[in-house]
Motif scaffolding. Sequence first.
Motif, PDB file in Angstrom:
ATOM      1  N   THR A 151       7.890 -32.129  33.759  1.00 58.05           N
ATOM      2  CA  THR A 151       8.896 -31.517  32.891  1.00 58.05           C
ATOM      3  C   THR A 151      10.265 -31.471  33.558  1.00 58.05           C
ATOM      4  O   THR A 151      10.393 -31.082  34.720  1.00 58.05           O
ATOM      5  CB  THR A 151       8.480 -30.097  32.476  1.00 58.05           C
ATOM      6  OG1 THR A 151       7.209 -30.157  31.814  1.00 58.05           O
ATOM      7  CG2 THR A 151       9.490 -29.486  31.533  1.00 58.05           C
ATOM      8  N   VAL A 208       2.024 -29.551  34.155  1.00 56.26           N
ATOM      9  CA  VAL A 208       3.179 -29.405  33.266  1.00 56.26           C
ATOM     10  C   VAL A 208       4.468 -29.384  34.068  1.00 56.26           C
ATOM     11  O   VAL A 208       5.456 -30.042  33.715  1.00 56.26           O
ATOM     12  CB  VAL A 208       3.025 -28.127  32.413  1.00 56.26           C
ATOM     13  CG1 VAL A 208       4.343 -27.794  31.697  1.00 56.26           C
ATOM     14  CG2 VAL A 208       1.914 -28.313  31.386  1.00 56.26           C
ATOM     15  N   GLY A 211       5.873 -26.129  26.950  1.00 53.94           N
ATOM     16  CA  GLY A 211       5.061 -26.073  28.157  1.00 53.94           C
ATOM     17  C   GLY A 211       3.773 -25.314  27.946  1.00 53.94           C
ATOM     18  O   GLY A 211       2.712 -25.686  28.473  1.00 53.94           O
ATOM     19  N   PHE A 259       8.426 -34.849  29.850  1.00 49.02           N
ATOM     20  CA  PHE A 259       9.020 -34.028  28.783  1.00 49.02           C
ATOM     21  C   PHE A 259      10.357 -33.478  29.279  1.00 49.02           C
ATOM     22  O   PHE A 259      10.433 -32.927  30.377  1.00 49.02           O
ATOM     23  CB  PHE A 259       8.083 -32.875  28.415  1.00 49.02           C
ATOM     24  CG  PHE A 259       6.916 -33.290  27.565  1.00 49.02           C
ATOM     25  CD1 PHE A 259       6.870 -32.956  26.217  1.00 49.02           C
ATOM     26  CD2 PHE A 259       5.871 -34.020  28.109  1.00 49.02           C
ATOM     27  CE1 PHE A 259       5.805 -33.344  25.431  1.00 49.02           C
ATOM     28  CE2 PHE A 259       4.802 -34.409  27.330  1.00 49.02           C
ATOM     29  CZ  PHE A 259       4.758 -34.076  25.982  1.00 49.02           C
ATOM     30  N   ALA A 281       9.314 -26.118  34.668  1.00 50.01           N
ATOM     31  CA  ALA A 281       9.866 -27.435  35.001  1.00 50.01           C
ATOM     32  C   ALA A 281      10.108 -27.536  36.495  1.00 50.01           C
ATOM     33  O   ALA A 281      10.801 -26.695  37.073  1.00 50.01           O
ATOM     34  CB  ALA A 281      11.168 -27.667  34.238  1.00 50.01           C
TER      35      ALA A 281
END
Length: 852
Positions: free
Chosen positions: A313, A309, A288, A277, A376
């Motif tokens: 990310t 996540v 997220g 993502f 991220a």
Amino acid sequence: MKPIRKFTVRAVVPAPLSALEELAGNLRWSWHEPTRRLFEHIDPETWATSGRDPVAFLGEVDPAKLEEFAADEQYVAWAERERAALREYLTEPRWYQSLGDDAPRVIAYFSPEFGITEALPQYSGGLGILAGDHLKAASDLGVPIVAVGLFYKAGYFSQSISPDGWQQERYPVQDPDGLPLSLVRGPDGSAVQITLGLPAGGALAARVWRARVGRVDLLLLDTDVPANSDDLRSVTDRLYGGGGEHRLLQELLLGVGGVRALRAWAEITGTSFPGVFHMNEGHAGFLGLERISAFIGEGLSFVEALQVVRASTVFTTHTPVPAGIDRFDRALVERYLTETLLPAIKPADALALGVEPGADPATSAFNMAVMGLRLAQHANGVSKLHGDVSRRMFGSLWPGFDADEVPITSVTNGVHAPTWTDPAVLALAEETLGTADPEHADWLSPALENASLWAVKRRMRVQLVEDARRRLEASWTSQHSGAAAPEWLGRVLDPDALTIGFARRVPTYKRLTLMLQDPERLKAILTDPERPVQFVIAGKSHPADDEGKRLIQRLVQFAQQPELRERIVFLPDYDMGMAATLYPGCDVWLNNPLRPLEACGTSGMKAALNGALNLSILDGWWAEFAEEDYGWVIPSADRAGDAAERDALEAAALYDLIEHRIMPKFFDRDSDDVPADWVGMLRSTLANLAPELGADRMVREYVDRLYRHAWRHTVEVTADLARGARELAAFTARVRAAWPGVSVVHVESGGIDTPHVGDELRLRALVELGSLSPDDVQVEVVSGRSTADEVIVDPQREALELVNAKDATGPRAYEGAVTLDRAGGFGYTVRVVPKHPLLQSAAELGLVTVAQ
């Protein structure tokens, strides 16, 4: 009389021309010149008045024309060839397909705006245009991106300028049925609807529109549906509109609703759910949390889901100033971040992600960029300089680490050459240099005569002059109903004058009015009878930014002076349609922001693709690409005493460059009336600079340096029922709890009485690890040149070796050596950082202990 509702009735296209509908339904036409020529051939005048939009064109063209061409076998065959070419483009393997399995099958790209074409006005400025170029380049390269945004019924705003120079805004409503969009429908034919739970049992519903951008699907969520109340129907009314709660709802819909739309899209199309993502700025950060909620539902804890996540990310920041970041009142966010919206997520866990470093968690504003970076594991700025700025700007998220270790890299933006290169440049490359790809044409070849290139440049200047006159006359007519436009408007601009362009958003730091610092000197430049110079200027200020509007007003009023109005113009309603003639028609592209506040600034890149030279402060992309063959550098007055002095010094440097460097080179002509030295710079720009500025280079970098890296890490943490994520979460919790007990007890060095370059300094450090084991940490010596303010410059970091591994009690001893590789002041220290094979950098946990 005004209608109570408007809708678009689409034309019935004759069966032999069914290829036209298929071609119109894919936005590849927005950058594919052969497809555009196919439509234009039917009726050039209607093609122009329809905004060169095939969907609008097919609704406006005379049906008799379509019947006429349906009976033309040659035209039908031409249309079929273009359809076959589109189908081949959509299905053939491309660059990405050569990478094999070491790359994600699907990548999700989230952005609050997308600038694909003026026919789909869902953008405000550089962020959206960059997003559009990213999708187009991804399509050309075969990168399997699916993009997610919002459908704004009124888009951004249309700008007009009042007689006194004040910006005025209109919000024309878009009818999605008249745009190159289609509803996403389920197997039963019903429209897909996404729902978000709201406080007090409410719900926000959205339908999903799909735009085909070559090989890329763009999903746009739209709240104008009957299931919503009037207030909620207006959530997606306009881009960057409304107050804090309105914006928060938009960003919740983009992030949370966007992930839910992706799930529906993947199920309907039979496509893999995205493995990586990409957040284009912090507006989409809530994606997220939605993903964490789903992973908790699969059996992970919050901190374990967070690791998955983070691994998958990518976060791109475009913001060089804290004021440009979305920040929401904590109480407002707390009201929405409930388990009704995000099942299984405790509100306190979600709120903690947006707390600003060092702030009181109970009162801190909720910072979307901070949340994006915490969600991220892979982050970047959009130019090398902006990467440096971002590492300093967000460094407090990783306390104790120098800026160079902050885990934010950079990928310099690029622009999609097929979109932004004028057809005249394409034709010159094809006819003279034998290639339809100007990025790889040999612009230095003697086969291309200077006179031919200069003639094309003049033709593009003529095109700009004619377009500017049309726009100014239309603006005049709209303000003076029934009055004829004054004759002087037909003389505005000169196709043979040195033309300097400036167009961008108008926040104060971009300094629209720097050129007005010395009005008399600028007047002298503009009214030079022997060497005519003219400025073409455009830009929009945010509707709430009165300071920006005042800058526009000041410039417009200056340009209204009778002796100047034909040499300096402000064109209202800057958009992609205007840009298509503005960039190619300019000889010089001006950029004078306050350094280093320009993240990238891609307008100068687009101008360069069309043989324009840059005149810019060393900021953004220009800081890494500037050379004498490509334009001129405006020196920055970084040591000025205040902002006023800085502006005065930099404006004086700007005038000097125009008067003494640029004007003489432009007007120094050979016997054929061609400025040979100037054209030589154009050749160098097209041959050497333009290929470096392409969005294909940018997207390849994202794939190689970020997407594939994120995918590999995701595979590691999710293998064996997410064993890696569980281990990393447990490690993180254990290390954080134990870190207060970690210290460097003592450091000793020896072996050198009088140090010389090449000598080796031996070190021994005693380190207290508390409850941690040596496997949990890395002990390092940090060394380098030492300055007068006792800072280690350009530090080198080397791991020290554990020498008493069997001793389970007391401080651990670590030893190593540093080679003295330079003369002058030298300094070193010893530090301890966490170590785990799934950590991406030493700074990742923001934990470090340094010798005192």
